[in-house]
Write a protein that holds these residues in place. Sequence first.
Motif, short mmCIF file in Angstrom:
data_model
loop_
_atom_site.label_atom_id
_atom_site.label_comp_id
_atom_site.label_asym_id
_atom_site.label_seq_id
_atom_site.Cartn_x
_atom_site.Cartn_y
_atom_site.Cartn_z
N SER A 46 1.59 4.64 -3.42
CA SER A 46 1.55 6.12 -3.33
C SER A 46 2.37 6.83 -4.31
O SER A 46 3.31 6.23 -4.59
CB SER A 46 1.65 6.74 -1.93
OG SER A 46 2.99 6.62 -1.69
N HIS A 106 -6.72 4.30 6.52
CA HIS A 106 -6.08 5.42 5.43
C HIS A 106 -6.33 6.65 6.58
O HIS A 106 -7.06 6.93 7.19
CB HIS A 106 -6.68 5.38 4.49
CG HIS A 106 -5.95 4.36 3.46
ND1 HIS A 106 -4.80 4.54 2.86
CD2 HIS A 106 -6.18 3.01 3.25
CE1 HIS A 106 -4.73 3.34 2.05
NE2 HIS A 106 -5.31 2.46 2.45
N ASP A 107 -5.40 7.67 6.09
CA ASP A 107 -5.55 8.89 6.77
C ASP A 107 -5.86 10.21 6.34
O ASP A 107 -5.75 11.25 6.80
CB ASP A 107 -3.73 9.26 7.07
CG ASP A 107 -3.59 9.73 8.33
OD1 ASP A 107 -4.47 9.93 9.44
OD2 ASP A 107 -2.63 10.67 8.68
N ASP A 108 -6.89 9.90 5.57
CA ASP A 108 -7.75 11.08 4.74
C ASP A 108 -8.09 12.33 5.78
O ASP A 108 -7.85 13.38 5.41
CB ASP A 108 -8.64 10.65 3.76
CG ASP A 108 -7.97 9.87 3.04
OD1 ASP A 108 -8.12 10.03 1.55
OD2 ASP A 108 -7.79 8.39 3.23
N ASN A 142 -1.30 5.72 5.06
CA ASN A 142 -1.85 4.77 5.75
C ASN A 142 -1.43 5.19 7.30
O ASN A 142 -0.84 6.08 7.69
CB ASN A 142 -1.18 3.39 5.38
CG ASN A 142 -1.48 2.93 4.26
OD1 ASN A 142 -1.58 3.36 3.23
ND2 ASN A 142 -2.01 1.59 4.36
N THR A 147 -10.85 2.15 3.91
CA THR A 147 -10.55 2.24 2.68
C THR A 147 -10.23 3.89 2.14
O THR A 147 -8.96 4.10 1.60
CB THR A 147 -10.98 1.68 1.54
OG1 THR A 147 -11.16 0.44 1.86
CG2 THR A 147 -10.41 1.78 0.13
N ALA A 206 -6.07 7.80 10.89
CA ALA A 206 -5.69 6.44 10.95
C ALA A 206 -5.06 5.72 12.13
O ALA A 206 -5.57 4.58 12.49
CB ALA A 206 -4.64 6.47 9.64
N GLY A 208 -10.64 6.44 4.66
CA GLY A 208 -10.23 7.06 5.65
C GLY A 208 -11.24 8.15 6.14
O GLY A 208 -11.21 9.26 6.46
N GLY A 229 1.52 6.07 1.86
CA GLY A 229 0.40 5.17 1.23
C GLY A 229 -0.46 6.11 0.52
O GLY A 229 -0.47 7.24 0.30
N GLU A 230 -1.44 5.16 -0.12
CA GLU A 230 -2.26 6.11 -1.27
C GLU A 230 -2.79 7.34 -0.47
O GLU A 230 -3.13 7.51 0.66
CB GLU A 230 -3.72 5.19 -1.44
CG GLU A 230 -3.40 4.08 -2.16
CD GLU A 230 -3.61 4.23 -3.77
OE1 GLU A 230 -3.78 5.43 -4.06
OE2 GLU A 230 -3.73 3.20 -4.25
N ASP A 274 1.00 -1.29 0.10
CA ASP A 274 -0.19 -0.01 -0.15
C ASP A 274 0.71 1.13 -0.10
O ASP A 274 0.48 2.21 -0.47
CB ASP A 274 -0.99 -0.19 1.07
CG ASP A 274 -2.34 0.44 0.90
OD1 ASP A 274 -2.74 0.71 -0.23
OD2 ASP A 274 -3.20 0.28 1.69
#
Length: 534
Positions: free
Chosen positions: A21, A207-209, A241, A174, A213, A176, A236-237, A17
Amino acid sequence: MTAITDRVLIFDTTLRDGEQSPGCSMTQPEKLRVARALAELNVDVIEAGFPAASRGDWEAVNAVASEVQGPTIAGLARCTREDIELAARALSPAPRHRIHVFLATSAIHRQYKLNMAQEEILRRAVEGVRIAREYCDDVEFSPEDASRTELDFLAQVVQAVIEAGATTINIPDTVGYTVPDEFGELFRYLRKHVRGIDGVTLSVHCHDDLGMAVANSLTAVVAGARQIECTINGIGERAGNCSLEEVVMALTTRAAFFNLKTGVNTSRLYPTSRLVSNITGMPIPRNKAVVGENAFAHESGIHQHGMLKHRSTYEIMLPADVGLPRSNLVLGKHSGRHAFRERVKQLGFELDEAELNRVFEEFKALADRKKELFDGDIEALVLRAGGAASGPWALESLQVAAHSGAQARAQARLTHTDGRKLERDGIGDGPVDAAYKAIVSATGTQVTVRKFEVHAVTIGEDAQGEAILYVEHNGRSYRGSSVSTNIIEAASRALLEVINRIELSRHSSARSPEVHAEARTEDTAAARAVHSAV
Ligand code: KIV
Ligand code: ZN
């Protein structure tokens, strides 16, 4: 029924993951280097990649499975026989390996991405797990976008895949989107409504949007999860993450609250974080929790006063707990091999005799040019010793002349491992442009520069500059970096690293391992497009 334990498994997905990114892709030797560092860190599981994504991914997972000892090695697969077979074959050399299958379950993904009804999802998830169990006893299932899935349907899917043989159930946030209380409730709901859930390992993947996270992962653990999926430096994306170092240090520092432990050797956190930052070119913010440069710095008078009286006034962890070197001791050209070796060790690096000798020679050469050498300089030397930049092309010499108000001129002399020696001139708008033109003319590889950064590695006007370059070539992104007191040279070497990566990737897609002869050959970018479309 398996009793819930006080041990939390750490599943590292930096190589899967994290590597997904933008700008974080790694070559196979780099992935191996990170995997070895993760094994030293003593994580429980290394997710080494997504074997069906490309031939390069398959080879990297296979190399990690063959060469890295200790942790379980996992590989990601969609719920198809082809993906699962590729994963199984890539992972087979590892004494302990895991197939991680996933399928999206939320209404949004079902309707817009998959165009599948609930029954179809259920059927494919069960089939994916059954196929994976044909190859491996250790099978993880992830209902992608679980946190936005209807609770009753999620419970139905989870129960069905447990009955089909899944041994770990991972619940991803997925996008965040969740918040701690809600996510804790989700775990409690599943534990209450899913038959057999106490017989499997419950895992969390955040995930950390929205910056939650780590908090969401910790809440899941309080609610019964016993595996955390995370990445070094939280890469990560999109926003990344769950950060491994943060979640592990939260569990360690607040052990009296959580009453849980991990197997992580926390004194390896700092060197591993630096290694991943260096390899991916993803800088660590100064104020990053646990491993940032300022994480243990005390600037204000009141804080310094308190610290002098007793560390605990303002410090909740010791720098040594995370492997942070205690001082910023300065070395110089009179420092001997012994002092150098000691410092390298204190910085958390283990070098064999040959590597130490090579880095020590570079240290001496640098010390001739630079009055004082700081930890950052030594780290840069050691981290580059692994050969990130190594490849067919090498820069033998570079001459640049730049005058204000006139075009700059450069002459680059390059060698290639096939025996070629080339000398080319370049004229450009400034010295970096001129040097780039000379190098591109010699190598014949055209690239489109997307981003170019230079920053000082340490302090002082003679500090080494690190040049980081992001380019595009044939629709794919590449990154290169280099360090030198001469920033034009650093920039040129960064370009050469990019060109070497391009040549190496051409070479790796040209080879035809039997497994991919019968499977797919799309490149990573294309496969990732497939991944996000599934
Ligand atoms: O974020 C996600 O949902 C994932 C899964 C593949 C586990 O990365
Ligand atoms: Zn993810």
